[in-house]
Structures are given as C-alpha cells and as structure tokens.
Scaffold this motif. Structure first.
Motif, short mmCIF file in Angstrom:
data_model
loop_
_atom_site.label_atom_id
_atom_site.label_comp_id
_atom_site.label_asym_id
_atom_site.label_seq_id
_atom_site.Cartn_x
_atom_site.Cartn_y
_atom_site.Cartn_z
N SER A 41 0.84 -1.20 0.00
CA SER A 41 0.00 0.00 0.00
C SER A 41 0.87 1.25 0.00
CB SER A 41 -0.94 0.00 1.21
OG SER A 41 -0.17 -0.03 2.41
N ASN A 42 2.19 1.04 0.06
CA ASN A 42 3.14 2.14 0.06
C ASN A 42 3.42 2.55 -1.39
OD1 ASN A 42 5.71 3.48 -0.15
ND2 ASN A 42 6.15 2.86 1.95
N PRO A 43 3.09 3.79 -1.78
CA PRO A 43 3.30 4.23 -3.16
C PRO A 43 4.74 4.08 -3.64
CG PRO A 43 1.97 5.84 -1.97
CD PRO A 43 2.47 4.84 -0.96
N ASP A 44 5.71 4.30 -2.77
CA ASP A 44 7.12 4.15 -3.16
C ASP A 44 7.44 2.69 -3.49
OD1 ASP A 44 7.61 6.87 -2.85
OD2 ASP A 44 8.25 6.62 -0.76
N HIS A 45 6.91 1.78 -2.70
CA HIS A 45 7.15 0.35 -2.95
C HIS A 45 6.44 -0.12 -4.22
CE1 HIS A 45 8.12 -0.49 1.57
NE2 HIS A 45 9.08 0.17 0.94
N ILE A 46 5.26 0.40 -4.46
CA ILE A 46 4.52 0.06 -5.68
C ILE A 46 5.32 0.50 -6.90
CG2 ILE A 46 2.44 0.51 -7.04
CD1 ILE A 46 0.97 0.77 -4.27
N GLN A 47 5.85 1.72 -6.87
CA GLN A 47 6.67 2.23 -7.97
C GLN A 47 7.92 1.38 -8.13
OE1 GLN A 47 6.03 4.65 -10.22
NE2 GLN A 47 7.95 4.14 -11.21
N GLU A 48 8.57 1.05 -7.03
CA GLU A 48 9.77 0.22 -7.04
C GLU A 48 9.49 -1.14 -7.67
OE1 GLU A 48 11.78 -2.06 -3.46
OE2 GLU A 48 12.27 0.07 -3.37
N ASN A 49 8.33 -1.72 -7.34
CA ASN A 49 7.96 -3.03 -7.89
C ASN A 49 7.81 -2.98 -9.41
OD1 ASN A 49 7.94 -4.14 -5.33
ND2 ASN A 49 5.73 -4.00 -5.09
N CYS A 50 7.46 -1.82 -9.94
CA CYS A 50 7.28 -1.66 -11.40
C CYS A 50 8.60 -1.42 -12.12
CB CYS A 50 6.33 -0.51 -11.68
SG CYS A 50 4.64 -0.84 -11.12
N GLU A 51 9.64 -1.12 -11.40
CA GLU A 51 10.92 -0.77 -12.02
C GLU A 51 11.87 -1.96 -12.11
OE1 GLU A 51 12.17 2.61 -9.70
OE2 GLU A 51 10.69 3.91 -10.66
N ILE A 52 11.36 -3.05 -12.67
CA ILE A 52 12.17 -4.26 -12.82
C ILE A 52 12.35 -4.64 -14.30
CG2 ILE A 52 11.54 -5.17 -10.55
CD1 ILE A 52 9.70 -7.19 -12.10
N PHE A 53 11.92 -3.78 -15.19
CA PHE A 53 11.96 -4.10 -16.62
C PHE A 53 13.10 -3.40 -17.35
CE2 PHE A 53 7.59 -4.58 -15.14
CZ PHE A 53 7.37 -5.91 -15.49
N ASP A 54 13.93 -2.64 -16.63
CA ASP A 54 15.02 -1.90 -17.28
C ASP A 54 16.38 -2.54 -17.07
OD1 ASP A 54 15.17 -1.32 -14.58
OD2 ASP A 54 15.51 0.83 -14.85
N PHE A 55 16.39 -3.80 -16.62
CA PHE A 55 17.64 -4.53 -16.45
C PHE A 55 17.35 -6.02 -16.58
CE2 PHE A 55 15.84 -4.85 -12.27
CZ PHE A 55 16.39 -5.98 -11.68
N GLU A 56 18.40 -6.79 -16.75
CA GLU A 56 18.26 -8.23 -16.85
C GLU A 56 19.36 -8.89 -16.02
OE1 GLU A 56 18.56 -11.39 -20.47
OE2 GLU A 56 17.17 -9.69 -20.74
N LEU A 57 19.02 -9.96 -15.37
CA LEU A 57 19.99 -10.73 -14.60
C LEU A 57 20.75 -11.65 -15.55
CD1 LEU A 57 17.67 -11.64 -11.61
CD2 LEU A 57 19.48 -9.92 -11.61
#
Length: 77
Positions: A41-57
């Motif tokens: 429910s934390n807006p910062d965490h929600i945004q962080e969760n969406c920022e996983i598409f700009d890198f690859e392991l």
C-alpha cells in the motif's frame, strides 16, 4: 521475507545493478517464468515493484539466486 532482503547474494547482485533486493527477487521470478504478485500500500514500494523491466539478470546471477533455494515458502501472512 526480510531474510531474503538481507541475504548477501541478493544484496550484492542488487548493488551491482543499482536496485533493491526486492527488485532483484521480483526480476528473478520474472526471468525464471514464475508468477509473482507483489503487494504493497506504500506508493514508493509500488513504484519500485514496477521498475524491474530496465535490467536483466545474467545467467550466472540467475544460477546464484536459484541456488539460494532452501525449499521453504516465504510469505508475510
């Protein structure tokens, strides 16, 4: 879940990518073909969760993360 966030392997991979441990875990799930449904429910965490598409392991990082498997379920409920 905090156990995973503080894991040395995850933390070092996160630092190498300039990401958080949570982002590394989510990215691992995505690349492994797993379904992961993060919740917050934390807006910062929600945004962080969406920022996983700009890198690859890398294949090596994926193998390191897979090796962490302790045959346990991690959940906050």
């Amino acid at each position: 879940m905090q156990t995973l966030f503080n894991d040395l392997t995850i933390s070092s991979i996160a630092a190498a990518h300039g990401k958080t441990s949570a982002q590394i875990i989510l990215r691992w799930h995505l690349q492994a073909g797993n379904i992961s449904i993060p919740g917050s429910s934390n807006p910062d965490h929600i945004q962080e969760n969406c920022e996983i598409f700009d890198f690859e392991l890398s294949a090596d990082e994926m193998a390191q993360l897979t090796a962490i498997d302790k045959n346990e379920r991690f959940a906050d409920y």
